[in-house]
Design a protein around this motif. Structure first.
Motif, PDB file in Angstrom:
ATOM      1  N   VAL A   1       0.872  -1.169   0.000  1.00 31.14           N
ATOM      2  CA  VAL A   1       0.000   0.000   0.000  1.00 31.14           C
ATOM      3  C   VAL A   1       0.910   1.220   0.000  1.00 31.14           C
ATOM      4  O   VAL A   1       1.830   1.307   0.814  1.00 31.14           O
ATOM      5  CB  VAL A   1      -0.927   0.011   1.236  1.00 31.14           C
TER       6      VAL A   1
ATOM      7  N   VAL B   1      -2.259   4.431   8.885  1.00 30.86           N
ATOM      8  CA  VAL B   1      -2.361   3.406   7.838  1.00 30.86           C
ATOM      9  C   VAL B   1      -1.644   2.130   8.259  1.00 30.86           C
ATOM     10  O   VAL B   1      -2.181   1.015   8.106  1.00 30.86           O
ATOM     11  CB  VAL B   1      -1.789   3.948   6.512  1.00 30.86           C
TER      12      VAL B   1
ATOM     13  N   ILE C   1      -2.834   5.453  -1.711  1.00 23.56           N
ATOM     14  CA  ILE C   1      -3.562   6.454  -0.925  1.00 23.56           C
ATOM     15  C   ILE C   1      -3.008   7.823  -1.290  1.00 23.56           C
ATOM     16  O   ILE C   1      -1.790   8.035  -1.293  1.00 23.56           O
ATOM     17  CB  ILE C   1      -3.404   6.192   0.580  1.00 23.56           C
TER      18      ILE C   1
ATOM     19  N   LEU D   1      -9.978   1.146   4.565  1.00 21.56           N
ATOM     20  CA  LEU D   1      -9.081   0.283   3.796  1.00 21.56           C
ATOM     21  C   LEU D   1      -9.661  -1.113   3.547  1.00 21.56           C
ATOM     22  O   LEU D   1      -9.405  -1.710   2.486  1.00 21.56           O
ATOM     23  CB  LEU D   1      -7.743   0.143   4.518  1.00 21.56           C
TER      24      LEU D   1
END
Length: 256
Positions: free
Chosen positions: A37, A52, A109, A251
């Protein structure tokens, strides 16, 4: 508050600006798998890292690829704000897109602090939000064509001066300094940007309620004893961790 309140990814790992030489040190191998990610954008990108990483809980590695002053966007509104530095930012965005072709992360992101509207920014165009979205959507299709999903997490709007709030607490005086007004122009920019990015295929989570009481049009500096900002524009590490669960909810459907 202040510098000590910033994340380790900013202070220790030096991931505020992640160029080719910093990519390895700003890739956090939190997972036993090869899932990745990424977080891209300006200085706001690194501030989201604690939330995150905690939200993922080891389900994927996190690669920070932000660059200070460089929103993942281009166009007149960005050029007006950062001038000739936009050439550096455009080059950085191209590098991110080229790297995505090689590594194919599952999710990118996007976050940047382009609250260039409202009081003090009267010279900005009325369609600043539309311009910012268009600049981001100039990059996003290349990610989508690779099968990479994208998620927009708007940064917190500019806050009150953290030092003034601490002084008010210490002196037991009025806590007016512990809340910043949410201007109507800022709210409109947030709504327009969210809607335009969603229309362009970006997954969007409305983050404004994470930081502000929209009904009261106010953004408190301290929530449940935790300061939100370490300066007027950046979220602190503790505030990011505090929002880990809502980030996890955002997420989860994107990583099934």
């Amino acid at each position: 508050m202040g510098e000590d309140g910033r994340s380790a990814e900013w202070l220790v790992d030096e991931c505020l600006t992640v160029g080719p030489d910093e990519q390895a040190q700003c890739r956090f191998d939190d997972s036993a798998s090869d899932r990745e990610v990424w977080i891209v954008g300006d200085s706001q990108a690194v501030t989201w890292s604690p939330a995150v990483r905690g939200a993922l809980g080891g389900a994927a590695d996190v690669q920070l690829l932000g660059r200070e002053m460089c929103p993942f966007s281009s166009g007149p509104a960005v050029e007006q704000q950062i001038g000739e530095f936009m050439r550096v930012c455009d080059a950085h965005a191209r590098t991110v897109l080229e790297l995505a072709e090689e590594r194919l992360p599952e999710l990118v992101i996007i976050s940047y602090g382009a609250w260039w509207v409202g009081e003090g920014y009267e010279d900005r165009a009325a369609d600043t939000g539309e311009q910012l979205a268009a600049g981001t959507l100039a990059y996003v299709p290349r990610l989508h064509d690779l099968g990479i999903r994208t998620l927009w997490l708007d940064s917190p709007p500019p806050g009150a001066d953290p030092g003034e709030c601490l002084e008010a607490h210490a002196a037991a005086t009025s806590l007016d300094a512990c809340s910043a007004p949410l201007q109507q122009a800022q709210l409109q920019r947030h709504v327009v940007l969210d809607e335009a990015l969603a229309a362009g295929g970006v997954d969007v989570v409305d983050t404004l309620g994470w930081f502000c009481d929209v009904d009261a049009m106010a953004c408190p500096s301290i929530v449940q004893g935790v300061p939100t900002w370490v300066d007027r524009t950046h979220m602190g590490a503790a505030a990011a961790v505090m929002r880990e669960l809502v980030v996890a909810d955002a997420l989860a459907p994107l990583l099934d």
